[in-house]
Design a protein around this motif. Structure first.
Motif, mmCIF file in Angstrom:
data_model
loop_
_atom_site.group_PDB
_atom_site.id
_atom_site.type_symbol
_atom_site.label_atom_id
_atom_site.label_comp_id
_atom_site.label_asym_id
_atom_site.label_seq_id
_atom_site.Cartn_x
_atom_site.Cartn_y
_atom_site.Cartn_z
ATOM 1 N N PHE A 105 0.843 -1.188 0.000
ATOM 2 C CA PHE A 105 0.000 0.000 0.000
ATOM 3 C C PHE A 105 0.881 1.242 0.000
ATOM 4 O O PHE A 105 1.603 1.515 0.958
ATOM 5 C CB PHE A 105 -0.935 -0.001 1.206
ATOM 6 N N LEU A 108 0.748 3.877 2.889
ATOM 7 C CA LEU A 108 1.059 3.424 4.240
ATOM 8 C C LEU A 108 2.559 3.304 4.427
ATOM 9 O O LEU A 108 3.304 3.053 3.485
ATOM 10 C CB LEU A 108 0.406 2.077 4.517
ATOM 11 N N GLU A 111 5.945 0.179 8.501
ATOM 12 C CA GLU A 111 5.396 -0.414 9.719
ATOM 13 C C GLU A 111 3.908 -0.690 9.576
ATOM 14 O O GLU A 111 3.414 -1.750 9.988
ATOM 15 C CB GLU A 111 5.652 0.498 10.912
ATOM 16 N N GLU A 112 3.169 0.246 8.973
ATOM 17 C CA GLU A 112 1.729 0.058 8.797
ATOM 18 C C GLU A 112 1.445 -1.086 7.835
ATOM 19 O O GLU A 112 0.525 -1.886 8.058
ATOM 20 C CB GLU A 112 1.100 1.356 8.293
ATOM 21 N N ASN A 113 2.209 -1.179 6.744
ATOM 22 C CA ASN A 113 2.050 -2.301 5.824
ATOM 23 C C ASN A 113 2.334 -3.624 6.526
ATOM 24 O O ASN A 113 1.622 -4.610 6.331
ATOM 25 C CB ASN A 113 3.003 -2.137 4.634
ATOM 26 N N MET A 115 2.100 -4.428 9.681
ATOM 27 C CA MET A 115 1.148 -4.794 10.720
ATOM 28 C C MET A 115 -0.268 -4.983 10.197
ATOM 29 O O MET A 115 -1.163 -5.367 10.953
ATOM 30 C CB MET A 115 1.142 -3.716 11.813
ATOM 31 N N LEU A 116 -0.480 -4.750 8.903
ATOM 32 C CA LEU A 116 -1.837 -4.772 8.356
ATOM 33 C C LEU A 116 -2.506 -6.146 8.393
ATOM 34 O O LEU A 116 -3.644 -6.272 8.860
ATOM 35 C CB LEU A 116 -1.812 -4.237 6.922
ATOM 36 N N PRO A 117 -1.868 -7.225 7.917
ATOM 37 C CA PRO A 117 -2.574 -8.516 7.920
ATOM 38 C C PRO A 117 -2.771 -9.031 9.340
ATOM 39 O O PRO A 117 -1.866 -8.940 10.181
ATOM 40 C CB PRO A 117 -1.628 -9.446 7.136
ATOM 41 N N GLN A 144 7.096 5.661 3.379
ATOM 42 C CA GLN A 144 5.896 5.222 2.662
ATOM 43 C C GLN A 144 6.259 4.188 1.606
ATOM 44 O O GLN A 144 7.400 4.121 1.140
ATOM 45 C CB GLN A 144 5.210 6.412 1.998
ATOM 46 N N ARG A 160 5.490 -9.410 5.556
ATOM 47 C CA ARG A 160 4.101 -9.208 5.974
ATOM 48 C C ARG A 160 3.377 -10.528 6.212
ATOM 49 O O ARG A 160 2.587 -10.651 7.150
ATOM 50 C CB ARG A 160 3.397 -8.385 4.884
ATOM 51 N N THR A 164 1.730 -13.761 10.064
ATOM 52 C CA THR A 164 0.367 -14.272 10.164
ATOM 53 C C THR A 164 0.261 -15.636 10.833
ATOM 54 O O THR A 164 -0.820 -16.024 11.261
ATOM 55 C CB THR A 164 -0.262 -14.378 8.763
#
Length: 247
Positions: A105, A108, A111-113, A115-117, A144, A160, A164
């Motif tokens: 993304f 984002l 870090e945001e990418n 932590m997304l899943p 970003q 990422r 999971t």
């Protein structure tokens, strides 16, 4: 591959197959792309799908992940039939897909990418462990997605799915377009993941890279598996591979 060879392979691999694919057909709209794909993946293996462009390798990964709209046949994961399950259920069962386009993304941060899943099972790598595998990402946490190099995007895409808790990783062309030094780093990472018990199915055009990380190779042509070659038998089969792959 002959029927006898398939039966022999299935008898051996079926004893400990994490993933077993049988008579898998798949379509894009009216286009029939997969024509009875069959292969096995044992727990802890790295297995590659090799073949020319358009052979059906990526479509096979999408079918396993449940993101191919129309498919039929049998796909069992840990003994459970998944052919009729939606992708979200397959993901929660412990399969993760890293697409060739990476899916980062742009708006984002790293870090945001990362932590997304959501976590789907226990056993995923901790953020600290991920930073040990991919130190470049730790240095770019606030950057970003648009600011990342191709290699950094690929590292982030793999990182990422490691959070999971997935047991089976489907990696589509992870070295495509990357500099040799980054390809080497991806190779070392795959080797470390294998040593930690992850199972990986890899679609890869870079045959030399595939040979450096995989246990076995399935050759895909026109939507079918036409041969299986163990990594230790590659040298004896190079002429055949050149004919298959046109390399």
């Amino acid at each position: 591959m002959t029927e006898a060879a398939l039966l022999e392979r299935g008898a051996v691999a079926g004893q400990a197959s994490l993933l077993a694919v049988r008579d898998l057909h798949g379509w894009y709209g009216e286009s029939h792309v997969l024509h009875g794909i069959e292969f096995d993946v044992r727990k802890g293996e790295v297995v590659t799908l090799l073949g020319r462009n358009g052979a059906g390798k990526t479509t096979t990964l999408k079918a396993v992940m449940g993101i191919l709209a129309r498919r039929q046949g049998s796909i069992t994961f840990e003994g459970q039939e998944t052919i009729g399950l939606p992708a979200r259920t397959i993901a929660r069962a412990g399969i993760a897909f890293c697409p060739e386009e990476r899916g980062i993304f742009a708006s984002l941060s790293v870090e945001e990418n990362l932590m997304l899943p959501p976590k789907v099972q226990e056993g995923g790598l901790s953020v600290q462990r991920i930073y040990e595998l991919f130190p470049n990402l730790k240095e770019r946490l606030s950057s970003q997605g648009t600011k990342l190099s191709g290699g950094e995007q690929q590292m982030l895409a793999i990182a990422r799915i490691l959070r999971t808790g997935a047991k089976l990783l489907l990696l589509d062309e992870p070295t495509e377009g990357l500099a040799p030094v980054i390809v080497q780093q991806i190779g070392r990472t795959i080797a470390r993941l294998k040593s930690e018990g992850f199972t990986i199915v890899l679609v890869e055009q870079n045959f030399r890279f595939a040979a450096s990380v995989a246990d076995r190779h399935y050759v895909v042509e026109q939507g079918r598996v036409i041969d299986e070659i163990r990594n230790e038998d590659l040298e004896a089969n190079m002429d055949k591979l050149h004919a298959y792959l046109g390399v």
